[in-house]
Scaffold this motif. Structure first.
Motif, PDB file in Angstrom:
ATOM      1  N   UNK A 372       1.577   5.762  -8.957  1.00  0.00           N
ATOM      2  CA  UNK A 372       0.438   5.091  -9.575  1.00  0.00           C
ATOM      3  C   UNK A 372      -0.436   4.481  -8.488  1.00  0.00           C
ATOM      4  N   UNK A 373      -1.552   3.894  -8.906  1.00  0.00           N
ATOM      5  CA  UNK A 373      -2.394   3.144  -7.989  1.00  0.00           C
ATOM      6  C   UNK A 373      -2.053   1.659  -8.114  1.00  0.00           C
ATOM      7  N   UNK A 374      -2.299   0.917  -7.030  1.00  0.00           N
ATOM      8  CA  UNK A 374      -2.002  -0.514  -7.027  1.00  0.00           C
ATOM      9  C   UNK A 374      -3.218  -1.326  -6.602  1.00  0.00           C
ATOM     10  N   UNK A 375      -3.293  -2.509  -7.188  1.00  0.00           N
ATOM     11  CA  UNK A 375      -4.220  -3.559  -6.759  1.00  0.00           C
ATOM     12  C   UNK A 375      -3.354  -4.671  -6.197  1.00  0.00           C
ATOM     13  N   UNK A 391      -3.385  -2.391   7.306  1.00  0.00           N
ATOM     14  CA  UNK A 391      -3.540  -0.934   7.267  1.00  0.00           C
ATOM     15  C   UNK A 391      -2.428  -0.203   7.987  1.00  0.00           C
ATOM     16  N   UNK A 392      -1.978  -0.771   9.098  1.00  0.00           N
ATOM     17  CA  UNK A 392      -0.893  -0.154   9.853  1.00  0.00           C
ATOM     18  C   UNK A 392       0.404  -0.144   9.056  1.00  0.00           C
ATOM     19  N   UNK A 393       0.708  -1.281   8.432  1.00  0.00           N
ATOM     20  CA  UNK A 393       1.935  -1.360   7.621  1.00  0.00           C
ATOM     21  C   UNK A 393       1.892  -0.353   6.461  1.00  0.00           C
ATOM     22  N   UNK A 394       0.761  -0.268   5.787  1.00  0.00           N
ATOM     23  CA  UNK A 394       0.652   0.696   4.699  1.00  0.00           C
ATOM     24  C   UNK A 394       0.783   2.120   5.225  1.00  0.00           C
ATOM     25  N   UNK A 395       0.149   2.389   6.346  1.00  0.00           N
ATOM     26  CA  UNK A 395       0.207   3.728   6.917  1.00  0.00           C
ATOM     27  C   UNK A 395       1.610   4.144   7.308  1.00  0.00           C
ATOM     28  N   UNK A 396       2.432   3.180   7.722  1.00  0.00           N
ATOM     29  CA  UNK A 396       3.805   3.483   8.117  1.00  0.00           C
ATOM     30  C   UNK A 396       4.612   4.083   6.964  1.00  0.00           C
ATOM     31  N   UNK A 400      -2.003   5.344   1.099  1.00  0.00           N
ATOM     32  CA  UNK A 400      -3.424   5.560   1.383  1.00  0.00           C
ATOM     33  C   UNK A 400      -4.252   4.525   0.626  1.00  0.00           C
ATOM     34  N   UNK A 401      -5.207   3.911   1.328  1.00  0.00           N
ATOM     35  CA  UNK A 401      -6.013   2.845   0.731  1.00  0.00           C
ATOM     36  C   UNK A 401      -7.359   3.372   0.258  1.00  0.00           C
ATOM     37  N   UNK A 402      -7.686   3.035  -0.975  1.00  0.00           N
ATOM     38  CA  UNK A 402      -8.989   3.407  -1.533  1.00  0.00           C
ATOM     39  C   UNK A 402     -10.057   2.418  -1.091  1.00  0.00           C
ATOM     40  N   UNK A 403      -9.690   1.122  -1.068  1.00  0.00           N
ATOM     41  CA  UNK A 403     -10.644   0.104  -0.622  1.00  0.00           C
ATOM     42  C   UNK A 403      -9.905  -1.116  -0.106  1.00  0.00           C
ATOM     43  N   UNK A 404     -10.526  -1.783   0.879  1.00  0.00           N
ATOM     44  CA  UNK A 404     -10.028  -3.050   1.422  1.00  0.00           C
ATOM     45  C   UNK A 404     -11.228  -3.976   1.555  1.00  0.00           C
ATOM     46  N   UNK A 405     -11.171  -5.122   0.857  1.00  0.00           N
ATOM     47  CA  UNK A 405     -12.317  -6.028   0.842  1.00  0.00           C
ATOM     48  C   UNK A 405     -11.841  -7.450   1.092  1.00  0.00           C
ATOM     49  N   UNK A 416      -7.915 -11.291   0.763  1.00  0.00           N
ATOM     50  CA  UNK A 416      -8.152  -9.856   0.976  1.00  0.00           C
ATOM     51  C   UNK A 416      -7.617  -9.084  -0.232  1.00  0.00           C
ATOM     52  N   UNK A 417      -8.449  -8.208  -0.791  1.00  0.00           N
ATOM     53  CA  UNK A 417      -8.061  -7.391  -1.946  1.00  0.00           C
ATOM     54  C   UNK A 417      -7.980  -5.933  -1.517  1.00  0.00           C
ATOM     55  N   UNK A 418      -6.862  -5.299  -1.881  1.00  0.00           N
ATOM     56  CA  UNK A 418      -6.599  -3.900  -1.534  1.00  0.00           C
ATOM     57  C   UNK A 418      -6.380  -3.102  -2.815  1.00  0.00           C
ATOM     58  N   UNK A 419      -6.998  -1.922  -2.892  1.00  0.00           N
ATOM     59  CA  UNK A 419      -6.723  -0.963  -3.964  1.00  0.00           C
ATOM     60  C   UNK A 419      -6.266   0.334  -3.314  1.00  0.00           C
ATOM     61  N   UNK A 420      -5.132   0.859  -3.735  1.00  0.00           N
ATOM     62  CA  UNK A 420      -4.572   2.070  -3.133  1.00  0.00           C
ATOM     63  C   UNK A 420      -4.971   3.319  -3.917  1.00  0.00           C
ATOM     64  N   UNK A 421      -4.788   4.459  -3.299  1.00  0.00           N
ATOM     65  CA  UNK A 421      -4.766   5.735  -4.018  1.00  0.00           C
ATOM     66  C   UNK A 421      -3.386   5.867  -4.671  1.00  0.00           C
ATOM     67  N   UNK A 422      -3.150   6.959  -5.382  1.00  0.00           N
ATOM     68  CA  UNK A 422      -1.831   7.179  -5.975  1.00  0.00           C
ATOM     69  C   UNK A 422      -0.754   7.118  -4.898  1.00  0.00           C
ATOM     70  N   UNK A 423       0.320   6.400  -5.184  1.00  0.00           N
ATOM     71  CA  UNK A 423       1.397   6.225  -4.220  1.00  0.00           C
ATOM     72  C   UNK A 423       2.708   6.073  -4.977  1.00  0.00           C
TER      73      UNK A 423
END
Length: 451
Positions: A372-375, A391-396, A400-405, A416-423
């Motif tokens: 699913x996607x996460x907020x 971003x590095x921790x997620x990449x490990x 994949x991040x859809x947006x970081x604001x 900081x708000x992060x929305x991911x792609x399907x993961x």
């Protein structure tokens, strides 16, 4: 137009008596018509894997067609296809007649002959039911057989059976529906594109959403047939079709739609039946300005929806595809299944649709396997490079991040708000566990899944 038959019909499934007792060996269908809906119904019955096991007890015994030479999307034995439709309704082996040929005649006559011969009937023919329902259901009650018509209103939306059964203990006071996909498609296009009625109608005909002669749809006649059927069930009384006020959408212009938009409305062709001065009811079809907050306002394109209001249930809405081979075949097959269960229950108890058929536990996938996607909302120290560390921790972990604001501050902490792609949830959780160890991260106050 209601069928209050409570008796089981004269026909019965074949029974073999042997050392193991009674054995149910199937219900024989006679299908009238092999067009779009008939083909979809046959395909569904032939592909019963993963569906209700009772479908395997249903035999496609005869199928009536106009020509034996036509190429078809389904394969049936040569002995099954015949051109003599009367032979099907007169055949003593046929227990259920499925009428999916459409039109008024010979459909009406064949339905009545099937009833006279003690056969149950399944039909998708709203025109026949709305015009000749009194005649058909009177004959069915006298013969002790059932006439099932789930597919006559709303395509694949299950609304007939709920009105007859699940909602029957309620005092229904209003039924409001978008029950014609063609007009809803046209009005939706006019609303979203600012197009003229005539241009969208031409395009709808090209795409197959509207007939070459669209009169029944755009003048509200199709919707009138359907609301007559729904009203008869909701208010437990027969409806004369000529009593249904009917107004179509020809006069609706893009100017009207634009003004409605400014006023906070959308324009829909609604079919409405409601109690106005009980026991009197109002029943009508006409274009209507619908407040954007209303449940029916967001029903767009070729979709249908029916809103039922009553006491004590409140509001219940049925939504789904209002037409199409698969949707309508679903409704036809559900009626067939109900009749097969009725016939089976006459020889073996209890009714297989009312009993629990669950023998084994379902295998449930662990939440870690969910994709699913996460907020996620983070509170961090206001330091350079924090977003990069996230971003590095997620990449490990392949997130994949859809947006970081960075949305602002809460006190001295950056938000900081992060929305991911399907993961995969398990991967996302591992990334969060590593993020929790970062000295710059204070907390993760919100974590939500995104549809």
């Amino acid at each position: 137009m209601t069928n209050n038959t409570s008796r089981v019909g004269k026909t019965h499934p074949t029974i073999i008596v042997g050392e193991i007792g009674l054995k149910f060996v199937g219900v024989k269908l006679g299908i009238l018509g092999l067009g779009t809906v008939g083909t979809g119904t046959v395909q569904l019955l032939q592909d019963s894997a993963g569906r209700h096991p009772l479908l395997q007890d249903i035999e496609i015994y005869r199928v009536g067609v106009r020509s034996l030479d036509k190429n078809r999307a389904v394969k049936l034995p040569e002995s099954v296809l015949i051109t003599d439709l009367e032979a099907i309704v007169n055949d003593p082996q046929v227990e259920i007649v499925v009428e999916v040929m459409g039109g008024l005649e010979p459909a009406r006559s064949l339905i009545l002959k099937a009833i006279e011969n003690g056969k149950h009937v399944v039909t998708a023919n709203k025109a026949v039911i709305s015009r000749f329902g009194a005649e058909i259901f009177t004959a069915a009650n006298q013969a002790g057989v059932y006439v099932m018509l789930e597919a006559a209103v709303g395509g694949g939306i299950p609304v007939i059976q709920p009105l007859k059964q699940s909602l029957s203990v309620n005092c229904i006071h209003t039924v409001t529906g978008i029950v014609n996909g063609t007009t809803n498609y046209i009005l939706t296009r006019m609303q979203t594109e600012g197009s003229d009625f005539s241009d969208v109608l031409t395009d709808a005909q090209r795409l197959g959403y509207a007939e070459a002669d669209p009169t029944a749809d755009i003048d509200g006649l199709d919707a009138a047939d359907k609301i007559a059927i729904l009203a008869s069930l909701a208010f437990d009384g027969r409806i004369k079709l000529q009593d249904v006020y009917c107004e179509g959408i020809r006069q609706v212009s893009k100017t009207d739609i634009a003004y409605a938009e400014k006023l906070g409305f959308v324009i829909k062709l609604l079919a409405i039946a409601n109690k106005v001065n009980p026991p009197a009811i109002s029943i009508r079809v006409h274009p209507t300005l619908v407040p954007k907050a209303h449940p029916l306002a967001s029903i767009n394109g070729v979709y249908n929806a029916i809103l039922v209001e009553g006491e004590p249930i409140g509001q219940v809405m049925f939504f789904g595809p209002g037409a199409g081979a698969g949707a309508t075949a679903s409704a036809v097959a559900s009626d067939i299944l109900n009749l097969a269960a009725t016939l089976k229950a006459s020889t073996t108890t209890p009714n297989p649709l009312l009993t629990c058929r669950h023998q084994d536990y379902c295998q449930i996938a662990p939440i870690e396997e969910l994709v699913t996607r996460f907020y996620a909302r983070f509170l961090t120290k206001d330091q350079p490079g924090v977003i990069g560390k996230l971003g590095t921790c997620f990449g490990n972990y392949g997130v994949s991040l859809e947006s970081v604001v960075q949305t602002g501050f809460q006190g001295e902490l950056a938000e900081i708000v992060v929305v991911t792609h399907d993961v995969r949830e398990g991967d996302f959780r591992q990334a969060l566990a590593e993020i929790h160890t970062l000295e710059a991260v204070d907390s993760i106050p919100s974590l939500l899944r995104v549809l």
